[in-house]
Design a protein around this motif. Structure first.
Motif, PDB file in Angstrom:
ATOM      1  N   ILE A   1      -5.305   6.912  -4.998  1.00 44.62           N
ATOM      2  CA  ILE A   1      -5.022   6.996  -3.564  1.00 44.62           C
ATOM      3  C   ILE A   1      -6.269   6.651  -2.762  1.00 44.62           C
ATOM      4  N   ARG A   2      -7.419   7.174  -3.198  1.00 40.38           N
ATOM      5  CA  ARG A   2      -8.669   6.894  -2.495  1.00 40.38           C
ATOM      6  C   ARG A   2      -8.991   5.399  -2.542  1.00 40.38           C
ATOM      7  N   GLN A   3      -8.788   4.771  -3.686  1.00 40.69           N
ATOM      8  CA  GLN A   3      -9.026   3.328  -3.809  1.00 40.69           C
ATOM      9  C   GLN A   3      -8.127   2.533  -2.858  1.00 40.69           C
ATOM     10  N   LEU A   4      -6.855   2.931  -2.787  1.00 43.63           N
ATOM     11  CA  LEU A   4      -5.914   2.226  -1.908  1.00 43.63           C
ATOM     12  C   LEU A   4      -6.316   2.368  -0.444  1.00 43.63           C
TER      13      LEU A   4
ATOM     14  N   LYS B   1       3.850   5.708  -5.540  1.00 41.25           N
ATOM     15  CA  LYS B   1       3.872   5.622  -7.000  1.00 41.25           C
ATOM     16  C   LYS B   1       2.740   6.435  -7.614  1.00 41.25           C
ATOM     17  N   ASN B   2       1.584   6.468  -6.946  1.00 41.55           N
ATOM     18  CA  ASN B   2       0.403   7.145  -7.486  1.00 41.55           C
ATOM     19  C   ASN B   2       0.112   8.450  -6.741  1.00 41.55           C
TER      20      ASN B   2
ATOM     21  N   ILE C   1       0.841  -1.202   0.000  1.00 43.77           N
ATOM     22  CA  ILE C   1       0.000   0.000   0.000  1.00 43.77           C
ATOM     23  C   ILE C   1       0.876   1.252   0.000  1.00 43.77           C
ATOM     24  N   ASP C   2       1.875   1.269   0.849  1.00 49.70           N
ATOM     25  CA  ASP C   2       2.777   2.426   0.951  1.00 49.70           C
ATOM     26  C   ASP C   2       3.508   2.659  -0.363  1.00 49.70           C
ATOM     27  N   SER C   3       3.996   1.582  -0.973  1.00 50.68           N
ATOM     28  CA  SER C   3       4.721   1.708  -2.238  1.00 50.68           C
ATOM     29  C   SER C   3       3.811   2.222  -3.346  1.00 50.68           C
TER      30      SER C   3
ATOM     31  N   TRP D   1     -10.136  -2.125  -8.378  1.00 51.72           N
ATOM     32  CA  TRP D   1      -8.734  -1.741  -8.520  1.00 51.72           C
ATOM     33  C   TRP D   1      -8.089  -2.467  -9.694  1.00 51.72           C
ATOM     34  N   LEU D   2      -8.353  -3.772  -9.788  1.00 48.34           N
ATOM     35  CA  LEU D   2      -7.741  -4.586 -10.835  1.00 48.34           C
ATOM     36  C   LEU D   2      -8.195  -4.141 -12.228  1.00 48.34           C
ATOM     37  N   SER D   3      -9.437  -3.697 -12.345  1.00 47.77           N
ATOM     38  CA  SER D   3      -9.958  -3.268 -13.652  1.00 47.77           C
ATOM     39  C   SER D   3      -9.231  -2.029 -14.163  1.00 47.77           C
ATOM     40  N   GLY D   4      -8.652  -1.251 -13.238  1.00 48.96           N
ATOM     41  CA  GLY D   4      -7.926  -0.052 -13.653  1.00 48.96           C
ATOM     42  C   GLY D   4      -6.427  -0.225 -13.662  1.00 48.96           C
TER      43      GLY D   4
END
Length: 260
Positions: free
Chosen positions: A152-155, A144-145, A138-140, A184-187
């Motif tokens: 970020i909101r999704q994470l 990255k994003n 999650i942090d990485s 998340w995977l779809s994007g």
């Protein structure tokens, strides 16, 4: 002559009775030292089984550094079971008496518990690995994003959902987090290794969490204590019965010896 014959017969019968009583009083095996060892082993079995359940719960909630205490406790329980069977095979060995059958059932229950424990250890290790690595991912990914608020909101939603699932695992929460990872995977781009790795570890957590919790409950809430109590009660009753019979023979022998 008849009186003499009667006296001879009386004394012969008396000596024969005394010899029989002496033989019977010594024929009943009352080994106090072995009895004390047996009681100690039975009590230690209860303690080790309770300790095993404690270690399982500690391992589940990441309070145990490794599985060494679990392995050592398992080995000690098997050692105690083997020691009981070796010391008193007439009571704890293979056989058809009630106490033998009860003890063998107790042993079989622990064998099944040990198999369940092995499953728990392997599945819990996989679960704990993913739970430990998940925040790092999650942090990485957040770094990255950093310029993409939507990602970020999704994470953050996935992070919150997984943490809640780890504390209160329900089918509803499992489906909810699964939906978040699907979104998340779809994007995710095909070459986004970190993004795909995140989905993989969340999937492991969702798959193993409820299973590991169920295994921990089955191990810690087993009915082995009741079976242990049954074995101990049967042994205590048998020992008390043997002791009373031996004492009865000795008292009768003492009384006849005094009279004669």
């Amino acid at each position: 002559m008849k009186r003499f014959s009667f006296i001879v017969v009386f004394w012969l019968a008396s000596f024969a009775l005394l010899a029989w009583l002496y033989h019977k009083s010594n024929d009943i095996d009352i080994d106090i030292d072995l009895h004390l060892v047996t009681v100690q082993h039975l009590e230690q079995l209860r303690e080790q089984d309770a300790l095993l359940s404690q270690y399982v719960l500690q391992a589940r909630y990441r309070q145990l550094r490794n599985y060494d205490p679990l392995v050592l406790t398992q080995d000690e329980i098997f050692r105690l079971l083997d020691a009981l069977a070796a010391d008193k095979p007439d009571l704890f060995g293979t056989g058809n008496s009630l106490i033998q059958q009860t003890f063998m059932h107790y042993r079989q229950m622990f064998v099944r518990k040990s198999h369940l424990l092995e499953d728990f250890k392997s599945h819990n290790a996989v679960l704990q690995n993913s739970l430990s690595y998940f925040p790092v991912l999650i942090d990485s990914l957040e770094k990255k994003n950093a310029l993409n608020p939507g990602k970020i909101r999704q994470l953050n939603e996935i992070l919150t959902g997984v943490l809640l699932f780890d504390q209160y695992a329900t089918s509803e929460q499992q489906q909810y987090v699964g939906g978040l990872t699907d979104a998340w995977l779809s994007g995710c781009a095909p070459d986004d290794e970190l993004g795909h790795e995140l989905v993989q570890h969340v999937g492991i957590i969702l798959q193993h969490k409820m299973e590991v919790d169920g295994q921990a409950r089955s191990i810690s809430q087993s009915v082995m204590r009741a079976q242990s109590d049954a074995v101990f009660s049967l042994y205590r009753d048998l020992f008390t019965q043997r002791e009373r019979v031996a004492q009865r023979y000795k008292l009768t022998l003492l009384a006849l010896t005094t009279l004669l």
